[in-house]
Scaffold this active site. Structure first.
Site, PDB file in Angstrom:
ATOM      1  N   ASN A  87       9.461  -3.052  -1.930  1.00 14.75           N
ATOM      2  CA  ASN A  87       9.078  -1.691  -2.304  1.00 14.75           C
ATOM      3  C   ASN A  87       8.587  -0.975  -1.049  1.00 14.75           C
ATOM      4  O   ASN A  87       7.733  -1.504  -0.332  1.00 14.75           O
ATOM      5  CB  ASN A  87       7.964  -1.730  -3.357  1.00 14.75           C
ATOM      6  CG  ASN A  87       8.429  -2.339  -4.668  1.00 14.75           C
ATOM      7  OD1 ASN A  87       9.567  -2.132  -5.093  1.00 14.75           O
ATOM      8  ND2 ASN A  87       7.564  -3.110  -5.307  1.00 14.75           N
ATOM      9  N   SER A  95       2.093  -0.983  -3.418  1.00 16.00           N
ATOM     10  CA  SER A  95       0.643  -0.812  -3.590  1.00 16.00           C
ATOM     11  C   SER A  95      -0.150  -1.475  -2.473  1.00 16.00           C
ATOM     12  O   SER A  95      -1.301  -1.117  -2.253  1.00 16.00           O
ATOM     13  CB  SER A  95       0.197  -1.369  -4.948  1.00 16.00           C
ATOM     14  OG  SER A  95       0.496  -2.739  -5.047  1.00 16.00           O
ATOM     15  N   HIS A 100       6.083  -6.797   2.473  1.00 14.17           N
ATOM     16  CA  HIS A 100       6.260  -8.039   1.723  1.00 14.17           C
ATOM     17  C   HIS A 100       7.557  -8.006   0.954  1.00 14.17           C
ATOM     18  O   HIS A 100       8.031  -6.947   0.541  1.00 14.17           O
ATOM     19  CB  HIS A 100       5.087  -8.302   0.773  1.00 14.17           C
ATOM     20  CG  HIS A 100       4.720  -7.135  -0.092  1.00 14.17           C
ATOM     21  ND1 HIS A 100       3.991  -6.057   0.377  1.00 14.17           N
ATOM     22  CD2 HIS A 100       4.989  -6.878  -1.392  1.00 14.17           C
ATOM     23  CE1 HIS A 100       3.819  -5.190  -0.617  1.00 14.17           C
ATOM     24  NE2 HIS A 100       4.430  -5.659  -1.694  1.00 14.17           N
ATOM     25  N   HIS A 102       9.180  -9.483  -2.494  1.00 14.17           N
ATOM     26  CA  HIS A 102       8.968 -10.157  -3.767  1.00 14.17           C
ATOM     27  C   HIS A 102      10.149 -11.095  -4.008  1.00 14.17           C
ATOM     28  O   HIS A 102      11.307 -10.664  -3.915  1.00 14.17           O
ATOM     29  CB  HIS A 102       8.947  -9.155  -4.931  1.00 14.17           C
ATOM     30  CG  HIS A 102       7.822  -8.164  -4.904  1.00 14.17           C
ATOM     31  ND1 HIS A 102       6.695  -8.300  -5.690  1.00 14.17           N
ATOM     32  CD2 HIS A 102       7.648  -7.013  -4.193  1.00 14.17           C
ATOM     33  CE1 HIS A 102       5.885  -7.270  -5.474  1.00 14.17           C
ATOM     34  NE2 HIS A 102       6.444  -6.471  -4.571  1.00 14.17           N
TER      35      HIS A 102
HETATM   36  P1  DGP Z   1       3.780  -3.963  -4.232  1.00 12.30           P
HETATM   37  O1  DGP Z   1       3.425  -3.272  -5.508  1.00 12.30           O
HETATM   38  O2  DGP Z   1       5.277  -4.034  -3.938  1.00 12.30           O
HETATM   39  O3  DGP Z   1       2.990  -3.435  -3.064  1.00 12.30           O
HETATM   40  O4  DGP Z   1       3.361  -5.493  -4.448  1.00 12.30           O
HETATM   41  C1  DGP Z   1       2.078  -5.964  -4.237  1.00 12.30           C
HETATM   42  C2  DGP Z   1       1.944  -7.231  -5.048  1.00 12.30           C
HETATM   43  O5  DGP Z   1       0.838  -7.957  -4.550  1.00 12.30           O
HETATM   44  C3  DGP Z   1       1.692  -6.997  -6.539  1.00 12.30           C
HETATM   45  O6  DGP Z   1       2.794  -7.523  -7.276  1.00 12.30           O
HETATM   46  C4  DGP Z   1       0.413  -7.755  -6.841  1.00 12.30           C
HETATM   47  C5  DGP Z   1       0.202  -8.622  -5.618  1.00 12.30           C
HETATM   48  N1  DGP Z   1      -1.185  -8.753  -5.234  1.00 12.30           N
HETATM   49  C6  DGP Z   1      -2.066  -7.747  -5.001  1.00 12.30           C
HETATM   50  N2  DGP Z   1      -3.256  -8.246  -4.667  1.00 12.30           N
HETATM   51  C7  DGP Z   1      -3.126  -9.599  -4.675  1.00 12.30           C
HETATM   52  C8  DGP Z   1      -4.027 -10.673  -4.409  1.00 12.30           C
HETATM   53  O7  DGP Z   1      -5.203 -10.502  -4.085  1.00 12.30           O
HETATM   54  N3  DGP Z   1      -3.535 -11.938  -4.530  1.00 12.30           N
HETATM   55  C9  DGP Z   1      -2.236 -12.183  -4.883  1.00 12.30           C
HETATM   56  N4  DGP Z   1      -1.853 -13.458  -4.978  1.00 12.30           N
HETATM   57  N5  DGP Z   1      -1.350 -11.192  -5.131  1.00 12.30           N
HETATM   58  C10 DGP Z   1      -1.807  -9.929  -5.033  1.00 12.30           C
END
Ligand code: DGP
Length: 114
Positions: A87, A95, A100, A102
């Site tokens: 994203n 967010s 990153h 997915h």
């Molecule tokens: P995006 O919405 O593409 O920016 O994906 C961010 C992702 O990161 C979302 O699917 C949730 C994950 N995420 C956010 N904070 C944390 C965290 O503290 N730990 C883990 N394991 N994942 C997280």
């Protein structure tokens, strides 16, 4: 390094369920999984979003992230079908502003995504 939640995970200041780690790449289970297997693959180097990708600087790093995705998919037995998603920007649902990928799998995927 920008202070995102992912830099805290890299620095082991907050815990994550890590499934892969190398010198340059880290991968861990998403806290809010959208599929039975949902892994976040990040570079340890801070790149905020794919807009800031520079092939001269980052091609090898991105290649290592894809290698990691293939290895994790095989280890977690989803290599027969999985989806990789990046994203870029809030409008696309980004967010956390640390690049990153997915890695999603373990269920039937649908198209188009929302
Ligand atoms: P995006 O919405 O593409 O920016 O994906 C961010 C992702 O990161 C979302 O699917 C949730 C994950 N995420 C956010 N904070 C944390 C965290 O503290 N730990 C883990 N394991 N994942 C997280």
């Amino acid at each position: 390094m920008a202070d995102t939640i992912f830099s805290k995970i890299i620095n082991k200041e907050i815990k994550a369920d890590i499934v892969f780690e190398s010198d340059k790449v880290l991968a861990f289970r998403d806290i809010n999984p959208q599929a039975p297997v949902h892994i976040i693959i990040i570079p340890k180097e801070e790149i905020s979003r794919i807009n800031n990708f520079n092939s001269k600087k980052h091609s090898e790093l991105l290649g290592e992230m894809i290698d990691a995705a293939n290895k994790i998919a095989k280890d977690l037995k989803i290599d027969d079908g999985f989806r990789l998603v990046i994203n870029n920007g809030e409008k696309a649902g980004q967010s956390v502003f640390h690049l990153h990928i997915h890695l999603l799998g373990g269920r039937q995927m649908h198209w188009p995504p929302g």
